[in-house]
Design a protein around this motif. Structure first.
Motif, mmCIF file in Angstrom:
data_model
loop_
_atom_site.group_PDB
_atom_site.id
_atom_site.type_symbol
_atom_site.label_atom_id
_atom_site.label_comp_id
_atom_site.label_asym_id
_atom_site.label_seq_id
_atom_site.Cartn_x
_atom_site.Cartn_y
_atom_site.Cartn_z
ATOM 1 N N GLY A 277 0.791 -1.224 0.000
ATOM 2 C CA GLY A 277 0.000 0.000 0.000
ATOM 3 C C GLY A 277 0.821 1.270 0.000
ATOM 4 O O GLY A 277 0.288 2.376 0.147
ATOM 5 N N ALA A 278 2.133 1.154 -0.192
ATOM 6 C CA ALA A 278 3.007 2.327 -0.156
ATOM 7 C C ALA A 278 2.611 3.383 -1.193
ATOM 8 O O ALA A 278 2.635 4.587 -0.910
ATOM 9 C CB ALA A 278 4.461 1.902 -0.371
ATOM 10 N N SER A 279 2.237 2.937 -2.366
ATOM 11 C CA SER A 279 1.871 3.890 -3.429
ATOM 12 C C SER A 279 0.627 4.695 -3.051
ATOM 13 O O SER A 279 0.525 5.886 -3.370
ATOM 14 C CB SER A 279 1.630 3.147 -4.746
ATOM 15 N N GLN A 280 -0.316 4.059 -2.351
ATOM 16 C CA GLN A 280 -1.519 4.781 -1.923
ATOM 17 C C GLN A 280 -1.170 5.800 -0.844
ATOM 18 O O GLN A 280 -1.702 6.915 -0.848
ATOM 19 C CB GLN A 280 -2.573 3.794 -1.412
ATOM 20 N N PHE A 281 -0.287 5.443 0.060
ATOM 21 C CA PHE A 281 0.197 6.411 1.039
ATOM 22 C C PHE A 281 0.799 7.620 0.314
ATOM 23 O O PHE A 281 0.505 8.772 0.646
ATOM 24 C CB PHE A 281 1.271 5.785 1.930
ATOM 25 N N ALA A 282 1.648 7.354 -0.662
ATOM 26 C CA ALA A 282 2.319 8.432 -1.384
ATOM 27 C C ALA A 282 1.310 9.334 -2.087
ATOM 28 O O ALA A 282 1.432 10.572 -2.044
ATOM 29 C CB ALA A 282 3.309 7.852 -2.390
ATOM 30 N N ARG A 283 0.315 8.747 -2.718
ATOM 31 C CA ARG A 283 -0.706 9.549 -3.409
ATOM 32 C C ARG A 283 -1.496 10.411 -2.422
ATOM 33 O O ARG A 283 -1.851 11.557 -2.727
ATOM 34 C CB ARG A 283 -1.634 8.635 -4.203
ATOM 35 N N CYS A 284 -1.774 9.882 -1.247
ATOM 36 C CA CYS A 284 -2.499 10.657 -0.240
ATOM 37 C C CYS A 284 -1.658 11.836 0.254
ATOM 38 O O CYS A 284 -2.161 12.956 0.415
ATOM 39 C CB CYS A 284 -2.881 9.759 0.939
ATOM 40 N N ILE A 285 -0.381 11.598 0.492
ATOM 41 C CA ILE A 285 0.521 12.671 0.925
ATOM 42 C C ILE A 285 0.586 13.758 -0.138
ATOM 43 O O ILE A 285 0.461 14.963 0.159
ATOM 44 C CB ILE A 285 1.926 12.106 1.211
ATOM 45 N N GLU A 286 0.775 13.356 -1.365
ATOM 46 C CA GLU A 286 0.890 14.315 -2.466
ATOM 47 C C GLU A 286 -0.407 15.090 -2.660
ATOM 48 O O GLU A 286 -0.389 16.298 -2.956
ATOM 49 C CB GLU A 286 1.279 13.576 -3.743
ATOM 50 N N GLY A 287 -1.551 14.418 -2.472
ATOM 51 C CA GLY A 287 -2.838 15.091 -2.619
ATOM 52 C C GLY A 287 -3.047 16.167 -1.570
ATOM 53 O O GLY A 287 -3.549 17.257 -1.875
ATOM 54 N N ILE A 288 -2.653 15.885 -0.345
ATOM 55 C CA ILE A 288 -2.785 16.874 0.728
ATOM 56 C C ILE A 288 -1.816 18.026 0.519
ATOM 57 O O ILE A 288 -2.180 19.198 0.690
ATOM 58 C CB ILE A 288 -2.560 16.212 2.099
ATOM 59 N N HIS A 289 -0.584 17.719 0.143
ATOM 60 C CA HIS A 289 0.387 18.784 -0.139
ATOM 61 C C HIS A 289 -0.140 19.747 -1.205
ATOM 62 O O HIS A 289 0.073 20.962 -1.124
ATOM 63 C CB HIS A 289 1.710 18.180 -0.614
ATOM 64 N N ALA A 290 -0.845 19.200 -2.188
ATOM 65 C CA ALA A 290 -1.332 20.017 -3.300
ATOM 66 C C ALA A 290 -2.449 20.960 -2.881
ATOM 67 O O ALA A 290 -2.496 22.111 -3.315
ATOM 68 C CB ALA A 290 -1.805 19.107 -4.436
ATOM 69 N N ILE A 291 -3.354 20.484 -2.009
ATOM 70 C CA ILE A 291 -4.535 21.283 -1.670
ATOM 71 C C ILE A 291 -4.368 22.052 -0.359
ATOM 72 O O ILE A 291 -5.003 23.073 -0.154
ATOM 73 C CB ILE A 291 -5.791 20.370 -1.607
ATOM 74 N N SER A 292 -3.502 21.551 0.531
ATOM 75 C CA SER A 292 -3.272 22.204 1.833
ATOM 76 C C SER A 292 -1.778 22.211 2.149
ATOM 77 O O SER A 292 -1.313 21.500 3.048
ATOM 78 C CB SER A 292 -4.038 21.476 2.948
#
Length: 292
Positions: free
Chosen positions: A112-127
């Protein structure tokens, strides 16, 4: 019936605030470990407008006998919209600090590492102002997967040791004490700017000396932050409590941890791994690290 001591009583939550958080979570179809793992601090944290998000769940591929997360359901395929929905929840809740954890997904090649990474990147982008803490499983020792998570640049990487080495086979049968320590050590080597964190439950039959040894071991791998809290039995089918640890003993461990050089140590009966995690922001301000 087990009678909890006075020091384990929690304040009644303000249900209006709790309801507001739950409404956001339901609207965005998100899970929290606060709910799935029956955390005793759910009222306090939801009242404060915070939550520890549980991704890739709620079904887990491991059956740890202390944990209340469901392991009997079959895990579902990853939802590609989850990172976007999580980022939107962080925006709506106006979170300064967010904790993201997951069930164990040993069925996935990268855990699930890739999903963690996508979640981190998504939050960085919006907040971009929000600091991010990830509480990750051991990834079955897949260090390439660990690097995927670290490349997304969370501020804090948390992996719980959970218990002392002697009790691992009973408490965490699919885990490995040395592997957990190695994960934290490799995090320090791969991303020296990340603040590393771990957590331990007590009241399962460990000794004071064994807890102090865990603390020594964590400092040997340069772990920055430690949480220590009382194990509470979620149901009759889970591991029984061996003992209720007194607040004075928790204070003793905190003082010992400070003497070892932990940057932050939270030790109390109701402490959980992400309890008052927003305090990490002050630590980051006091001990800044460059990502370059």
């Amino acid at each position: 019936m087990v009678v909890k001591p006075e020091w384990l009583r929690v304040k009644a939550p303000q249900w209006e605030r709790v309801g507001n958080v739950k409404e956001i979570l339901r609207d965005l179809s998100l899970n929290t470990v606060c709910e799935e793992a029956s955390c005793p601090n759910i009222g306090e944290c939801f009242n404060a407008g915070t939550a520890t998000f549980l991704i890739m769940g709620p079904a887990c591929t491991r059956a740890c006998p202390y944990c209340d997360i469901d392991f009997e359901k079959k895990p579902k395929a990853l939802d590609p919209t989850e990172p976007e929905r999580l980022a939107e929840a962080v925006r709506r809740m106006n979170l300064n600090h967010v904790v993201i954890t997951s069930v164990n997904r040993d069925d996935l090649p990268d855990g699930g590492a890739s999903q963690f990474a996508r979640c981190i990147e998504g939050i960085h982008a919006i907040s971009p102002q929000t600091t991010i803490e990830v509480l990750i499983p051991d990834l079955c020792g897949n260090w390439n997967a660990l690097e995927i998570i670290l490349q997304a640049q969370p501020e804090v990487l948390n992996h719980n040791t959970e218990t002392v080495a002697r009790l691992y086979k009973r408490v965490r049968p699919q885990g490995n004490y040395l592997r957990s320590l190695e994960l934290l050590q490799r995090t320090r080597e791969l991303a020296p700017w990340v603040y590393t964190k771990s957590g331990v439950m007590v009241g399962l039959g460990e000794t004071d000396e064994e807890i102090r040894q865990v603390m020594h071991d964590l400092r040997e791998v340069d772990c920055d932050i430690l949480t220590i809290g009382q194990y509470l039995q979620p149901s009759a089918k889970h591991l029984k409590i061996d003992d209720f640890i007194t607040p004075a003993q928790f204070d003793s461990w905190r003082e010992f941890g400070e003497s070892l050089g932990f940057l932050q140590i939270v030790s109390s009966p109701l402490t959980r791994s992400s309890y008052h995690a927003e305090q990490v922001r002050k630590l980051i301000e006091d001990y800044p690290r460059s990502k370059t």
